[in-house]
Enzyme design. Structure first.
Site, short mmCIF file in Angstrom:
data_model
loop_
_atom_site.label_atom_id
_atom_site.label_comp_id
_atom_site.label_asym_id
_atom_site.label_seq_id
_atom_site.Cartn_x
_atom_site.Cartn_y
_atom_site.Cartn_z
N LYS A 1 -61.68 33.32 21.36
CA LYS A 1 -61.03 33.83 20.14
C LYS A 1 -59.55 34.05 20.38
O LYS A 1 -58.70 33.67 19.57
CB LYS A 1 -61.71 35.14 19.69
N GLN B 1 -66.27 43.16 19.82
CA GLN B 1 -67.33 42.21 20.14
C GLN B 1 -68.67 42.94 20.28
O GLN B 1 -68.77 43.97 20.96
CB GLN B 1 -66.98 41.46 21.44
N ASP C 1 -64.14 40.54 10.79
CA ASP C 1 -65.54 40.17 11.04
C ASP C 1 -66.37 40.29 9.76
O ASP C 1 -67.47 39.73 9.68
CB ASP C 1 -66.15 41.16 12.06
N1 GUN Z 1 -71.36 38.91 18.53
C1 GUN Z 1 -71.98 37.77 18.15
N2 GUN Z 1 -71.36 37.25 17.06
C2 GUN Z 1 -70.35 38.09 16.76
C3 GUN Z 1 -69.36 38.08 15.73
O1 GUN Z 1 -69.29 37.20 14.86
N3 GUN Z 1 -68.49 39.14 15.77
C4 GUN Z 1 -68.57 40.13 16.68
N4 GUN Z 1 -67.67 41.12 16.61
N5 GUN Z 1 -69.48 40.15 17.64
C5 GUN Z 1 -70.36 39.14 17.67
#
Ligand code: GUN
Length: 290
Positions: A53, A97, A120
């Protein structure tokens, strides 16, 4: 004829190029879109996602930052960090995350993120905004990416029977919301659904997001259906140097023989998630200017 492939890598590349152009336009107006990802602990898969990311932001000309905290970070410290990021005008998007270590209440953390920076799309305010069709809401990146894939593949969503297999907060539920907004007739089914194959066989568009390796078999799919595979599962594979390989929630070869279009794993939905995260972050930065 085997189903046509829906190439998530190519579509994500287009989205990322578009994001880079939008970021450049914002930078010309004095605002560099910035995303801060917070990782608590050392889960290897999460570490890879966060690094990707950060890197994708930088490649799009944006500010990408990752803050890595030890696994025993107290919840109060994480909340204090979020307060600081909420108040920082150079941070337009905040992402914590998931999953978080067990001693931290993920919902309390999500609630603390300013809805305007919740790229998100997990904050209840954004869930509500997306559900009622308010454009200022951020949709979660994976289902938003699926919608872009369907559009790019020329799939008509309006009036289609869409079946969502899986009801998670991150994928299944928001997927329902986005498909309804595009006027699909939507059914959500899951592990407790009675006679699941009879439900999935109704689908013109089948979204598999149940998190079980190769769960969807050919007999669960109507001939000519469009199948989007959201699953990413590791299965043991001694012939692979890593000792495992990645498979989706769909038995790819068998279902490809029945479907009209299908997304592969890897190379399908996965790359779209990051592309949509960048898109949400640029939007957050632009909404800050408006
Ligand atoms: N863990 C798995 N997928 C995601 C996501 O799209 N965002 C976040 N913050 N954590 C995740």
């Amino acid at each position: 004829m085997p189903a046509e492939l829906i190439d998530g890598v190519a579509i994500a590349k287009q989205v990322r190029a578009e994001v880079a152009r939008e970021a450049a336009a914002l930078i010309a107006r004095g605002v560099t879109p910035g995303l801060t990802a917070v990782l608590v602990g050392d889960d290897p898969a999460s570490a890879v996602y966060v690094r990707s990311k950060e890197k994708a932001c930088i490649e799009a000309g944006m500010k990408g930052e990752a803050i890595r905290l030890p696994a025993d970070t107290p919840q109060a410290d994480l909340l204090a960090l979020i307060d600081k990021l909420n108040a920082d005008p150079t941070v337009h998007g905040i992402l914590v995350q998931l999953p978080l270590p067990k001693h931290i209440n993920a919902q309390a953390v999500i609630l603390r993120i300013a809805a305007e920076k919740d790229v998100d799309g997990f904050h209840p305010v954004n869930v509500g905004r997306v559900w009622i069709g308010e454009k200022s809401g951020f949709a979660p990146c994976t289902p938003a990416g699926v919608m872009v894939m369907l559009a790019q593949a020329g799939v008509k969503v309006q009036g289609a029977n869409a079946v969502v297999l899986g009801r998670s907060t991150i994928v299944g539920k928001p997927m329902v919301s986005l498909l309804v907004a595009e006027s699909a007739t939507v059914t959500v089914c899951h592990s407790k659904t009675r006679d699941l194959p009879s439900v999935t066989r109704q689908a013109d568009i089948l979204i598999a997001a149940i998190g079980k390796a190769e769960f969807v078999t050919a007999d669960m799919v109507k001939p000519g259906a469009v199948v989007i595979d959201v699953g990413i599962n590791r299965v043991d594979d001694a012939t692979n140097a890593k000792g495992y390989r990645l498979v989706g929630d769909v038995q790819f070869d068998a279902v490809r023989a029945v479907a009209s279009k299908i997304s592969p794993v890897p190379g399908g939905v996965g790359p779209m998630t990051i592309a949509m995260l960048l898109k949400n972050t640029v939007r957050a930065a632009a909404q800050g200017l408006a």
